[in-house]
Scaffold this motif. Structure first.
Motif, mmCIF file in Angstrom:
data_model
loop_
_atom_site.group_PDB
_atom_site.id
_atom_site.type_symbol
_atom_site.label_atom_id
_atom_site.label_comp_id
_atom_site.label_asym_id
_atom_site.label_seq_id
_atom_site.Cartn_x
_atom_site.Cartn_y
_atom_site.Cartn_z
ATOM 1 N N SER A 248 0.849 -1.199 0.000
ATOM 2 C CA SER A 248 0.000 0.000 0.000
ATOM 3 C C SER A 248 0.878 1.241 0.000
ATOM 4 C CB SER A 248 -0.928 0.005 1.210
ATOM 5 O OG SER A 248 -0.164 -0.011 2.415
ATOM 6 N N VAL A 249 0.369 2.295 -0.612
ATOM 7 C CA VAL A 249 1.100 3.562 -0.713
ATOM 8 C C VAL A 249 0.160 4.679 -0.271
ATOM 9 C CG1 VAL A 249 2.309 5.151 -2.251
ATOM 10 C CG2 VAL A 249 2.467 2.682 -2.635
ATOM 11 N N SER A 250 0.607 5.521 0.639
ATOM 12 C CA SER A 250 -0.232 6.613 1.163
ATOM 13 C C SER A 250 -0.143 7.846 0.269
ATOM 14 C CB SER A 250 0.207 6.968 2.588
ATOM 15 O OG SER A 250 1.496 7.577 2.558
ATOM 16 N N ASP A 251 -1.117 8.752 0.455
ATOM 17 C CA ASP A 251 -1.110 10.009 -0.303
ATOM 18 C C ASP A 251 0.117 10.842 0.039
ATOM 19 O OD1 ASP A 251 -3.449 9.375 -1.589
ATOM 20 O OD2 ASP A 251 -4.738 10.470 -0.198
ATOM 21 N N ASP A 252 0.535 10.800 1.316
ATOM 22 C CA ASP A 252 1.721 11.567 1.718
ATOM 23 C C ASP A 252 2.968 11.055 0.995
ATOM 24 O OD1 ASP A 252 0.197 13.120 3.366
ATOM 25 O OD2 ASP A 252 0.692 12.018 5.208
ATOM 26 N N ILE A 254 3.037 9.610 -1.925
ATOM 27 C CA ILE A 254 2.927 10.021 -3.323
ATOM 28 C C ILE A 254 3.349 11.480 -3.476
ATOM 29 C CG2 ILE A 254 1.309 10.444 -5.219
ATOM 30 C CD1 ILE A 254 -0.284 8.009 -4.244
ATOM 31 N N ALA A 255 2.874 12.353 -2.569
ATOM 32 C CA ALA A 255 3.206 13.776 -2.645
ATOM 33 C C ALA A 255 4.695 14.006 -2.430
ATOM 34 C CB ALA A 255 2.392 14.554 -1.613
ATOM 35 N N ALA A 256 5.287 13.267 -1.489
ATOM 36 C CA ALA A 256 6.718 13.419 -1.210
ATOM 37 C C ALA A 256 7.553 13.000 -2.411
ATOM 38 C CB ALA A 256 7.101 12.612 0.024
ATOM 39 N N TYR A 257 7.180 11.908 -3.027
ATOM 40 C CA TYR A 257 7.923 11.430 -4.199
ATOM 41 C C TYR A 257 7.818 12.448 -5.330
ATOM 42 C CZ TYR A 257 9.649 8.370 -7.892
ATOM 43 O OH TYR A 257 10.383 7.847 -8.925
ATOM 44 N N LEU A 374 2.119 6.439 -8.301
ATOM 45 C CA LEU A 374 1.641 5.312 -7.496
ATOM 46 C C LEU A 374 2.234 3.992 -7.994
ATOM 47 C CD1 LEU A 374 -0.247 4.097 -5.354
ATOM 48 C CD2 LEU A 374 -2.071 4.080 -7.092
ATOM 49 N N ALA A 375 2.237 3.782 -9.329
ATOM 50 C CA ALA A 375 2.790 2.538 -9.893
ATOM 51 C C ALA A 375 4.281 2.426 -9.592
ATOM 52 C CB ALA A 375 2.550 2.504 -11.399
ATOM 53 N N LYS A 376 4.997 3.552 -9.700
ATOM 54 C CA LYS A 376 6.432 3.547 -9.424
ATOM 55 C C LYS A 376 6.712 3.182 -7.970
ATOM 56 C CE LYS A 376 10.801 4.571 -10.219
ATOM 57 N NZ LYS A 376 11.657 3.728 -11.087
ATOM 58 N N LEU A 377 5.973 3.780 -7.034
ATOM 59 C CA LEU A 377 6.187 3.508 -5.611
ATOM 60 C C LEU A 377 5.811 2.069 -5.264
ATOM 61 C CD1 LEU A 377 4.957 6.855 -4.013
ATOM 62 C CD2 LEU A 377 7.285 5.957 -4.064
ATOM 63 N N LYS A 378 4.741 1.563 -5.888
ATOM 64 C CA LYS A 378 4.362 0.169 -5.643
ATOM 65 C C LYS A 378 5.455 -0.777 -6.114
ATOM 66 C CE LYS A 378 -0.649 -0.225 -5.305
ATOM 67 N NZ LYS A 378 -1.835 -0.945 -5.809
ATOM 68 N N GLN A 379 6.018 -0.473 -7.279
ATOM 69 C CA GLN A 379 7.091 -1.321 -7.800
ATOM 70 C C GLN A 379 8.297 -1.304 -6.869
ATOM 71 O OE1 GLN A 379 9.068 0.026 -11.400
ATOM 72 N NE2 GLN A 379 9.189 -2.076 -12.161
#
Length: 626
Positions: A248-252, A254-257, A374-379
């Motif tokens: 799982s990836v949080s909105d925070d 995603i924003a930080a990335y 989101l896809a990048k962080l999940k990977q």
């Protein structure tokens, strides 16, 4: 020297010297070509020594060549002492052939002067810089290939001798057009036949076999009933891609990335330039003066630029980003629309550049790129979890070597158990080369086929990994008679049917040759089928060879023979006509060349045989395996 060559043109065999001398370069390199003076020699050819060191180097070169050609399959051959000894003998024979032909060429007075060698080196493109000989490049290249300058010169000298031979004798043989057509008539010949086929399957079904016949066949052919090595395994599979659905990836996050990688989600500053290319600095200054007075840049580009492509477009260029902007344009440091540079010197001439437009850096808003982030962080998270999982599984599988139970508990992944399989029936889920190698290399098998240790983590393509355990092992073995009885029965019946068909066919053949064929064929329930045409192939089988071995039929008198078709059925062949082949006019020259090349191969064998016959060849201690 050329007179000597022409005088020796009756020696047709010289045509093949080029090929064999080139072979010597491949085997040995010139540095070792005429090694002599050692008591430890491999062979003496008319007093000329082939040194042991030369032979060993040639053997190593041949090993390397075979390994590159055959890959992993060469390992099995390299482990055979008989094969390696045979290879060594072949290499020595080739070196002896090289020495004989080298002596033969020198006997004819064929030589190349030092000046010719030097000029050839000077003209070699690989040794040139800007079309001029570069001595440093020459020395570095020669040494990189393992030669000294002297050794390379000797190599080049022998190659030039080979070229002289080739030029002197190429085309001295010729084949008359009539000869070419006669050979083509034979090679392209077609034969009309009809077949009467003995149905071996039907005959086999009628055969009777005894237990003694079956057992005798089995005992004589046990190697045909080998059960391959078999295993059954358990394994745990880890897949990084499958783990993406579990993270799982949080909105925070995603924003930080997004904030840390904004440059990846937009377009950098872009500039559009226009250019006028001039021959001289004075011309460029004159153009700048006109522009200062208000002249139109585009019109000046069209009329004065020496670059016709950009000139036709009024000097305008495509948009440039920082990474694609020419260094000369960057140095001009133009920052405002309409700004014109000073004179810029470049490899193309003298430039006058104008900044036509600027697009500032643009960054896409997070709402547009959220899905990709989101896809990048999940990977990334899945990969981190995947590598952490590998570590857990590895530690558990190592600490508990009696099963995969601990690894299953640590990973929360289910252990999969296979049925028995061999190397030709690998389960698809684990059919990866590294996994198969670990299973069948013996390291995971205990004594007497008992389960051995768990494997280490085995990684394969696609971010997947496995831990494997061999649960059972059956070595390669002869299948027991009772297991293959039905198979043996089919084979023995087939063998007896073929023998019966052959006997019956020979009897019918005798009747056909005596003119009593129709009655005999009818009595046997056979008849000749429709006419077929048979043509020669490059690799003829037994049936084709039988057809072309038959004598030509006379008028209304076919000839007959017995053979087997591609299915193994015994057949009677009736040859009714032989039709000469016709070679198209467009193919005559190519076919003639092939005939000459074939003659050269025959000449090569004859030359070597004659040279061997007349030579004194002594094998030394260095010819033996070390």
């Amino acid at each position: 020297m050329m007179d000597n060559l022409r005088a020796a043109s009756s020696h047709v065999a010289l045509k093949v010297i080029l090929a064999i001398i080139i072979l010597s370069f491949i085997l040995t390199g010139v540095g070792n070509y005429l090694v002599g003076g050692s008591n430890d020699y491999a062979a003496k050819v008319n007093g000329q020594e082939i040194g042991r060191a030369q032979l060993e180097q040639a053997v190593q070169n041949e090993r390397a060549r075979l390994q590159q050609q055959m890959g992993e399959n060469f390992s099995a051959l390299a482990g055979s002492e008989g094969y390696m000894q045979q290879m060594r003998q072949q290499v020595l024979n080739q070196l002896i052939d090289v020495a004989l032909l080298d002596q033969y060429a020198r006997k004819l007075g064929i030589s190349i002067s030092d000046e010719q060698v030097k000029q050839a080196i000077f003209k070699t493109p690989a040794f040139q810089t800007n079309n001029q000989f570069d001595n440093e490049k020459y020395l570095n290249s020669v040494r990189a290939n393992g030669y000294t300058p002297d050794a390379y010169a000797q190599l080049l000298r022998r190659q030039m001798i080979s070229q002289q031979l080739n030029q002197a004798f190429a085309g001295s043989d010729f084949v008359l057009p009539a000869e070419v057509q006669n050979i083509a008539d034979l090679v392209l010949q077609e034969r009309d036949i009809r077949l009467a086929t003995f149905d071996t399957d039907a005959l086999a079904a009628k055969q009777q076999v005894t237990d003694d016949e079956l057992k005798a066949y089995y005992d004589q052919n046990k190697n045909n009933f080998i059960a391959p090595e078999q295993v059954k395994v358990s394994y745990i599979a880890m897949d990084a891609a499958a783990m993406q659905d579990k993270v799982s990836v949080s909105d925070d996050e995603i924003a930080a990335y997004y904030d840390q990688h904004k440059s990846s989600f937009g377009q950098p500053e872009r500039k559009k330039f226009a250019v006028i290319v001039l021959k001289t600095e004075a011309d460029a200054k004159a153009v700048i003066a006109e522009l200062t007075k208000g002249a139109d840049f585009a019109e000046l580009a069209k009329t004065k630029s020496t670059d016709t492509f950009t000139g036709q477009r009024g000097g305008e260029l495509d948009w440039m980003e920082p990474d694609t902007t020419l260094p000369e344009f960057k140095e001009a440091n133009l920052t405002e629309k309409g700004q014109i540079s000073d004179v810029i010197k470049s490899s193309s001439g003298y430039l006058v550049v104008r900044l036509n437009d600027i697009q500032p850096e643009q960054v896409k808003p997070l709402t547009e790129v959220r899905d990709s982030v989101l896809a990048k962080l999940k990977q990334e998270k899945a990969l981190d979890a995947y590598y952490a999982l590998q570590q857990k599984v590895s530690e558990a599988a190592t600490s508990d070597n009696e099963s995969l139970a601990s690894a299953e508990e640590a990973s929360a992944l289910k252990v999969v158990h296979t049925d028995w399989f061999n190397q030709n029936s690998i389960p698809e889920a684990i059919n990866f080369k590294p996994v198969v190698q670990n299973i069948f290399d013996g390291s995971l098998i205990g004594a007497n086929g008992t389960p051995g240790s768990n494997s280490d983590v085995i990684t394969v393509d696609g971010d997947r990994a496995f831990v494997v355990r061999v649960e059972g092992h059956k070595p390669e073995a002869v299948k027991p008679f009772d297991e293959v009885r039905d198979q043996v029965t089919v084979l023995v019946k087939r063998q007896k049917a073929e023998q019966q068909a052959r006997v019956d066919a020979e009897k019918l053949l005798a009747d056909l040759k005596q003119g009593k064929g129709e009655e005999a064929l009818k009595a046997a329930g056979l008849a000749f089928g429709e006419k077929q045409k048979v043509q020669r192939s490059q690799q003829p089988g037994a049936f084709e060879q039988s057809v072309y071995a038959m004598p030509q039929p006379k008028k209304d008198q076919p000839t007959f023979a017995v053979s087997e078709d591609a299915k193994g059925n015994v057949v009677l062949i009736e040859l009714t006509a032989v039709n000469a082949g016709k070679l198209p006019e467009t193919e005559i020259q190519n076919f003639s060349q092939q005939i000459q090349e074939g003659a050269a191969n025959i000449t090569y064998d004859s030359l070597l045989a004659n040279l061997h016959k007349e030579a004194k060849i002594t094998l030394g201690s260095g010819a033996q395996t070390q």
